[in-house]
Design a protein around this motif. Structure first.
Motif, PDB file in Angstrom:
ATOM      1  N   TYR A 210       0.873  -1.185   0.000  1.00 21.01           N
ATOM      2  CA  TYR A 210       0.000   0.000   0.000  1.00 21.01           C
ATOM      3  C   TYR A 210       0.903   1.225   0.000  1.00 21.01           C
ATOM      4  N   GLY A 211       1.509   1.482  -1.149  1.00 19.63           N
ATOM      5  CA  GLY A 211       2.535   2.505  -1.224  1.00 19.63           C
ATOM      6  C   GLY A 211       1.984   3.919  -1.203  1.00 19.63           C
ATOM      7  N   GLY A 212       2.797   4.819  -0.703  1.00 21.63           N
ATOM      8  CA  GLY A 212       2.415   6.219  -0.647  1.00 21.63           C
ATOM      9  C   GLY A 212       2.879   6.872   0.627  1.00 21.63           C
ATOM     10  N   THR A 213       2.149   7.893   1.052  1.00 20.77           N
ATOM     11  CA  THR A 213       2.567   8.704   2.196  1.00 20.77           C
ATOM     12  C   THR A 213       1.418   8.895   3.168  1.00 20.77           C
ATOM     13  N   THR A 214       1.722   8.775   4.466  1.00 19.91           N
ATOM     14  CA  THR A 214       0.814   9.196   5.524  1.00 19.91           C
ATOM     15  C   THR A 214       1.332  10.510   6.070  1.00 19.91           C
ATOM     16  N   PHE A 215       0.528  11.546   6.011  1.00 19.65           N
ATOM     17  CA  PHE A 215       0.977  12.876   6.378  1.00 19.65           C
ATOM     18  C   PHE A 215       0.796  13.111   7.878  1.00 19.65           C
ATOM     19  N   ALA A 216       1.767  13.792   8.462  1.00 20.25           N
ATOM     20  CA  ALA A 216       1.739  14.031   9.906  1.00 20.25           C
ATOM     21  C   ALA A 216       0.823  15.187  10.285  1.00 20.25           C
ATOM     22  N   GLN A 217       0.495  16.039   9.310  1.00 14.39           N
ATOM     23  CA  GLN A 217      -0.326  17.201   9.610  1.00 14.39           C
ATOM     24  C   GLN A 217      -1.693  16.781  10.146  1.00 14.39           C
ATOM     25  N   ARG A 218      -2.084  17.352  11.286  1.00 12.66           N
ATOM     26  CA  ARG A 218      -3.355  17.015  11.907  1.00 12.66           C
ATOM     27  C   ARG A 218      -4.390  18.119  11.685  1.00 12.66           C
ATOM     28  N   TRP A 219      -5.622  17.676  11.539  1.00 14.78           N
ATOM     29  CA  TRP A 219      -6.745  18.590  11.381  1.00 14.78           C
ATOM     30  C   TRP A 219      -7.819  18.236  12.403  1.00 14.78           C
ATOM     31  N   LEU A 220      -8.537  19.236  12.841  1.00 15.23           N
ATOM     32  CA  LEU A 220      -9.663  19.062  13.752  1.00 15.23           C
ATOM     33  C   LEU A 220     -10.957  19.269  12.974  1.00 15.23           C
ATOM     34  N   VAL A 221     -11.858  18.290  13.029  1.00 14.38           N
ATOM     35  CA  VAL A 221     -13.161  18.421  12.383  1.00 14.38           C
ATOM     36  C   VAL A 221     -14.229  18.579  13.453  1.00 14.38           C
ATOM     37  N   PHE A 299      -4.256  12.384   7.191  1.00 20.55           N
ATOM     38  CA  PHE A 299      -4.705  11.836   5.918  1.00 20.55           C
ATOM     39  C   PHE A 299      -3.549  11.160   5.194  1.00 20.55           C
ATOM     40  N   GLN A 300      -3.919  10.369   4.192  1.00 23.25           N
ATOM     41  CA  GLN A 300      -2.939   9.601   3.436  1.00 23.25           C
ATOM     42  C   GLN A 300      -3.090   9.875   1.944  1.00 23.25           C
ATOM     43  N   ALA A 301      -2.043   9.576   1.215  1.00 22.22           N
ATOM     44  CA  ALA A 301      -2.092   9.518  -0.240  1.00 22.22           C
ATOM     45  C   ALA A 301      -1.432   8.201  -0.619  1.00 22.22           C
ATOM     46  N   ARG A 302      -2.245   7.163  -0.781  1.00 23.13           N
ATOM     47  CA  ARG A 302      -1.719   5.809  -1.002  1.00 23.13           C
ATOM     48  C   ARG A 302      -2.571   5.059  -2.024  1.00 23.13           C
ATOM     49  N   THR A 303      -1.932   4.143  -2.720  1.00 20.08           N
ATOM     50  CA  THR A 303      -2.646   3.227  -3.603  1.00 20.08           C
ATOM     51  C   THR A 303      -2.045   1.834  -3.439  1.00 20.08           C
ATOM     52  N   ALA A 304      -2.901   0.825  -3.531  1.00 18.11           N
ATOM     53  CA  ALA A 304      -2.431  -0.557  -3.468  1.00 18.11           C
ATOM     54  C   ALA A 304      -1.587  -0.868  -4.698  1.00 18.11           C
ATOM     55  N   ASP A 305      -0.592  -1.717  -4.509  1.00 20.02           N
ATOM     56  CA  ASP A 305       0.304  -2.060  -5.616  1.00 20.02           C
ATOM     57  C   ASP A 305      -0.457  -2.722  -6.761  1.00 20.02           C
ATOM     58  N   ARG A 306      -1.447  -3.491  -6.451  1.00 18.73           N
ATOM     59  CA  ARG A 306      -2.331  -4.069  -7.456  1.00 18.73           C
ATOM     60  C   ARG A 306      -3.708  -4.233  -6.816  1.00 18.73           C
ATOM     61  N   HIS A 320      -7.185   2.493  -2.335  1.00 19.79           N
ATOM     62  CA  HIS A 320      -6.585   3.831  -2.419  1.00 19.79           C
ATOM     63  C   HIS A 320      -7.109   4.718  -1.303  1.00 19.79           C
ATOM     64  N   SER A 321      -6.272   5.591  -0.812  1.00 21.80           N
ATOM     65  CA  SER A 321      -6.666   6.632   0.142  1.00 21.80           C
ATOM     66  C   SER A 321      -6.148   7.955  -0.384  1.00 21.80           C
ATOM     67  N   MET A 322      -6.909   9.000  -0.187  1.00 22.08           N
ATOM     68  CA  MET A 322      -6.506  10.295  -0.743  1.00 22.08           C
ATOM     69  C   MET A 322      -6.756  11.415   0.253  1.00 22.08           C
TER      70      MET A 322
END
Length: 603
Positions: A210-221, A299-306, A320-322
């Protein structure tokens, strides 16, 4: 839905499935498709498959859906699909339609206003909804589908499928996947789809990265309920304030804010009532709203390899996560479900080989990667805390909004992109990959209807000026019959009488939307609805002879072939041949003798 449009709910006469499979060779219950996960994406897929008469088992660890809203926004394409699902016919009555977006600066100063334009799909271009209500209504609708069984409080713990599961034989039932559940039960399914979220156990069982990036920036909803819509905050808006970037979103019965947390802020402290009230105060009187939810997220920006391994597929966040900045996370997953449903039906009915699913990831991955890239660009703009860079960005946006001509274009929806498949993926035919519009049409009996009211979840053939079936060769007619294809004939305003004798629904294209699609899609035709006067002579006697109209069994001058997911396969300048249609050569049914065509006619 327009008040003067008569709604027709067509019932599709589906081709026969293979004989029911109560149990596999092992004695375990067997279904066509097992879905792991009953969130919005899994539920939409279950509804699409169950509506097609396929047997479906859904496995979900939770007994009830989450009571708190997460996703809040969908676009016109997703709304068009959702309102056709069981339980969601009244969805549009419970959404907050969005007609424009804003980018704000400090003090809520408007920097840029963007109109969303007009929709060709008969839906709001964008809308905000209440996820718990949406899931409740959809699940109630799914409960009416006799071929869908939901196993709540159960989790998938293991998957077993034969090596090199049946890519060459779509009717080979021994390719079924054996699925083990946490209560010791075993199920067998021809196909398994993991719709089980970003941490997908199904994906992990398959060993797919599940390649990509998990971002450390936090948001409050923060979600609030309000007694009435907030009149001073009617639109979705990004606030480009370097001291506190934020997002404001009107929702049905309330409002949502998202604030970016700063590096030195403690997330737990920021969710306390006092902190939340302090954040709300510049926007609204906290005493006039009811806080219903507070949460901190990354949040993440990731997609499965297949997205496929044998007879197991991934969809939604499992694939995928966006980042949230484009508001397309849920929509991307629902598009996955739509792309999978019709392909799985074709395979399970023996109409295509397993390689039809190769197009699923090819189409969807390109779209997902484009959306992720766009969301990251928006995120970089919104999350800017550097004062100098923020000031420069705000100056540029403010200038664009005040530039004569450009200001009108931006507010008129020039930035709104119509959905379509990338050209190289959609195929070489004219119009391939374009989404079929949903215009208002007039029938022979004078009723006004939306095009979608005349369609089913099958393939569709639309003829320009004549019956689209009239010129089909026997193989093409058999191809369409096996798919219970819907057929329609369309003419320009005023020419409806020339189609009085056709055996399919005859429709007058009131604003020329379909005619433009059928003519402009062809590279050698520069016609427009106003230049189609020659269509008025189709099926008539010779001018001046006074002879009665002949039955209009002439071949259509253009035929659009539309996939079940409403994307155009393409526009043919002459009636398509069987060898021109997808899956014909590879289908086991293609080896049988052509059968008389019994196309679905809806009146």
């Amino acid at each position: 839905m327009d008040d003067d449009v008569q709604v027709l709910m067509p019932v599709r006469s589906a081709p026969s499935l293979p004989p029911p499979r109560v149990a596999g060779a092992s004695g375990d219950p067997e279904v066509d498709v097992l879905i792991a996960g009953y969130g919005p994406v899994g539920a939409v897929l279950a509804a699409l498959l169950g509506g097609r008469g396929l047997s479906v088992a859904v496995v979900e660890p939770r007994h009830e859906p989450t009571p708190l809203p997460r996703a809040v926004g969908v676009d016109e394409e997703i709304l068009r699909l959702l309102v056709r699902l069981p339980g969601l016919a009244g969805l549009l009555d419970h959404v907050h339609a969005g007609g424009r977006q804003m980018i704000l600066g400090p003090g809520r100063r408007v920097l840029l206003e963007l109109g969303l334009g007009e929709s060709d799909l008969g839906m709001p271009v964008a809308a905000f909804f209440h996820q718990p209500t949406f899931e409740r209504d959809l699940r109630a609708g799914i409960a009416t589908l006799p071929t869908v069984q939901v196993h709540r409080g159960r989790a998938v713990t293991a998957l077993h499928q034969p090596p090199a599961a049946g890519r060459d034989n779509p009717a080979h039932h021994e390719d079924a996947v054996t699925v083990e559940l946490d209560d010791g039960a075993r199920l067998r399914a021809r196909w398994v789809v993991g719709c089980d979220g970003a941490s997908s156990p199904v994906r992990r069982m398959l060993g797919i990265g599940y390649g990509g990036t998990t971002f450390a920036q936090r948001w409050l909803v923060v979600d609030v309920a309000t007694p009435a819509p907030l009149a001073h905050l009617p639109y979705f808006a990004f606030s480009c304030d370097p001291q506190r970037p934020s997002v404001t979103i009107p929702t049905p019965g309330g409002h949502r804010w998202e604030w970016m947390l700063l590096p030195d802020e403690d997330p737990q402290q920021m969710t306390t009532p006092a902190s939340v009230r302090a954040l709300l105060r510049p926007w609204v009187d906290p005493d006039q709203v009811q806080i219903t939810r507070t949460a901190v997220f990354t949040f993440q920006a990731r997609t499965a390899d297949r997205w496929r391994q044998g007879h197991v597929l991934l969809a939604g966040d499992a694939a995928h996560s966006m980042p949230p900045f484009s508001g397309q996370g849920l929509g991307a997953g629902i598009r996955d479900a739509a792309a999978l449903a019709w392909r799985l039906e074709e395979i399970l009915r023996g109409l295509a080989g397993d390689d039809l699913l190769d197009g699923y990831e090819r189409e969807r991955r390109r779209h997902v990667e484009t959306v992720i890239a766009g969301a990251l660009r928006i995120g970089r703009l919104v999350q800017t805390t550097n004062p100098t860079l923020s000031r420069l960005t705000r100056t540029i946006l403010f200038t664009l909004d005040r530039t004569p001509g450009l200001r009108q274009a931006l507010r008129g929806g020039v930035t709104h992109q119509r959905p379509r498949l990338p050209g190289r993926i959609a195929g070489p035919l004219p119009g391939a990959g374009v989404v079929l519009p949903n215009p208002r049409l007039r029938t022979l009996d004078g009723h006004l209807r939306r095009l979608d009211d005349l369609l089913t979840d099958a393939w569709t053939l639309i003829g320009l000026g004549a019956d689209p079936v009239a010129g089909l060769d026997p193989m093409a007619r058999a191809w369409a019959d096996r798919r219970a294809a819907t057929t329609l004939a369309v003419v320009a305003p005023g020419d409806l009488h020339i189609l009085a004798g056709v055996t399919c629904p005859a429709l007058e294209d009131l604003d020329g939307t379909l005619i433009r699609l059928l003519t402009h899609s062809h590279p050698h035709h520069a016609g427009h609805a106003s230049g189609l006067g020659h269509l008025g002579h189709l099926g008539r006697g010779r001018p001046g002879t006074g002879s009665a109209p002949r039955p209009p069994r002439v071949s259509a001058t253009r035929v659009a072939v539309v996939r079940p997911d409403r994307f155009l396969l393409g526009v043919f300048s002459t009636p398509p041949r069987g060898i021109d249609l997808p899956g014909f050569a590879d289908s086991p049914a293609a080896q049988t003798s052509p059968v008389p065509i019994l196309l679905r006619s809806i009146r």
